[in-house]
Design a protein around this motif. Sequence first.
Motif, short mmCIF file in Angstrom:
data_model
loop_
_atom_site.label_atom_id
_atom_site.label_comp_id
_atom_site.label_asym_id
_atom_site.label_seq_id
_atom_site.Cartn_x
_atom_site.Cartn_y
_atom_site.Cartn_z
N GLU B 15 0.82 -1.21 0.00
CA GLU B 15 0.00 0.00 0.00
C GLU B 15 0.86 1.27 0.00
O GLU B 15 0.50 2.27 -0.64
CB GLU B 15 -1.00 -0.04 1.16
CG GLU B 15 -2.19 -0.92 0.75
CD GLU B 15 -3.13 -1.32 1.88
OE1 GLU B 15 -2.87 -0.91 3.03
OE2 GLU B 15 -4.09 -2.05 1.60
N TYR B 18 1.96 1.74 -3.58
CA TYR B 18 0.89 2.32 -4.39
C TYR B 18 0.82 3.83 -4.20
O TYR B 18 0.75 4.60 -5.17
CB TYR B 18 -0.45 1.65 -4.03
CG TYR B 18 -1.59 2.11 -4.90
CD1 TYR B 18 -1.75 1.64 -6.20
CD2 TYR B 18 -2.53 3.02 -4.41
CE1 TYR B 18 -2.80 2.05 -6.99
CE2 TYR B 18 -3.59 3.44 -5.20
CZ TYR B 18 -3.73 2.96 -6.49
OH TYR B 18 -4.78 3.38 -7.28
N THR B 63 -3.21 -5.83 -6.35
CA THR B 63 -4.34 -5.01 -6.81
C THR B 63 -5.24 -5.81 -7.76
O THR B 63 -6.46 -5.67 -7.73
CB THR B 63 -3.86 -3.72 -7.52
OG1 THR B 63 -2.90 -4.06 -8.51
CG2 THR B 63 -3.24 -2.75 -6.54
#
Lengths: 195, 195
Positions: B15, B18, B63
């Motif tokens: 995360e 990202y 994802t």
Amino acid sequence: MDTNELGPGKEEIIEATYRALNKHGYSDLTIQHIADEFDKSKSLLYYHYDGKETLFADLLQYTTRKFLDELQRSGETPKEQLDHLVDRLLPETIEEDRYSAQVALLELRSQVPYVDVYAEQYTEIDRLFKGTVRDIIEDGVEAGQFHDVDTELEAELLVSLINGMRTRRLTSDVFSVTDAREALSDHLDRRLYLE
Amino acid sequence: MDTNELGPGKEEIIEATYRALNKHGYSDLTIQHIADEFDKSKSLLYYHYDGKETLFADLLQYTTRKFLDELQRSGETPKEQLDHLVDRLLPETIEEDRYSAQVALLELRSQVPYVDVYAEQYTEIDRLFKGTVRDIIEDGVEAGQFHDVDTELEAELLVSLINGMRTRRLTSDVFSVTDAREALSDHLDRRLYLE
């Protein structure tokens, strides 16, 4: 369309750029690599171009116009023209140098959000490509060879389909160009071709 | 599918990756940028990953699986699932951070021919994505809600169409997502949906 509108001297530079791109890919390519492929002096290259990006932009313009010119002269009928389009953009096999060029062009395209001249060129390519496909479909409808379709919508589908298949071909080992062409052929048979 | 199969500790790193990718794009991203987004120590990051490339490969896997999980739970009927797929992959508007992420992912995808772990991941994504679309279409056919189609061929068309539209959206200023969605909706109405 006049493919020579690049101006004198530029065409040979563009062809040298294409050869250099095939050999070295996009990221690592230097002006020196292009000069190595160019028979004339490096100063002539700098006289016309101030950097890699404007060179690539002209390469995109040149190859697109050449391709679309060829496409419009490629067949007697709209159906022959569309079949030629599929053969050229999704050939069963790709020679190694053409494959390298496609890989380099995908990389170049991924830089569109960062490089203004690429954005201009790819927008123009998208507009010209979709416009040419729409014109061919319109001709087919007018000649009574295609169903009476919404030409704008059909061009949108066809351009995206071919675009998606070409990207997947370069980026997925499970992609089968034979299956893709069969699906595309079925799509054209149902949506466009009469009889 | 178990989205947690990354292993403990990795999900927070992914995360952070990202968020860093959204902020800095693909080319300029360093491990330091990712560490800046990560609450825990940088050594933990290095413990799990030896470089940018394996991190991105896990980000892609994470994802994709999250998206496909969500997709299969997204609607009661196969038609609702496909409509959700279009809404998620071709939304009318894209928020700025999602747009940046899509741009970065296109750049990453263009590196597939050069980076083995990306090639593995995108092949897997293509296989999973097409498989999920085919499963949904099969469900629709079995439930008597879709025409009795060749599910493999229909999945091939739909995956390529969406792929092409997403790339064109990021790389052409004349691309209209409204027109594309209309064309896609027309395609689904004719090819799949009964009634």
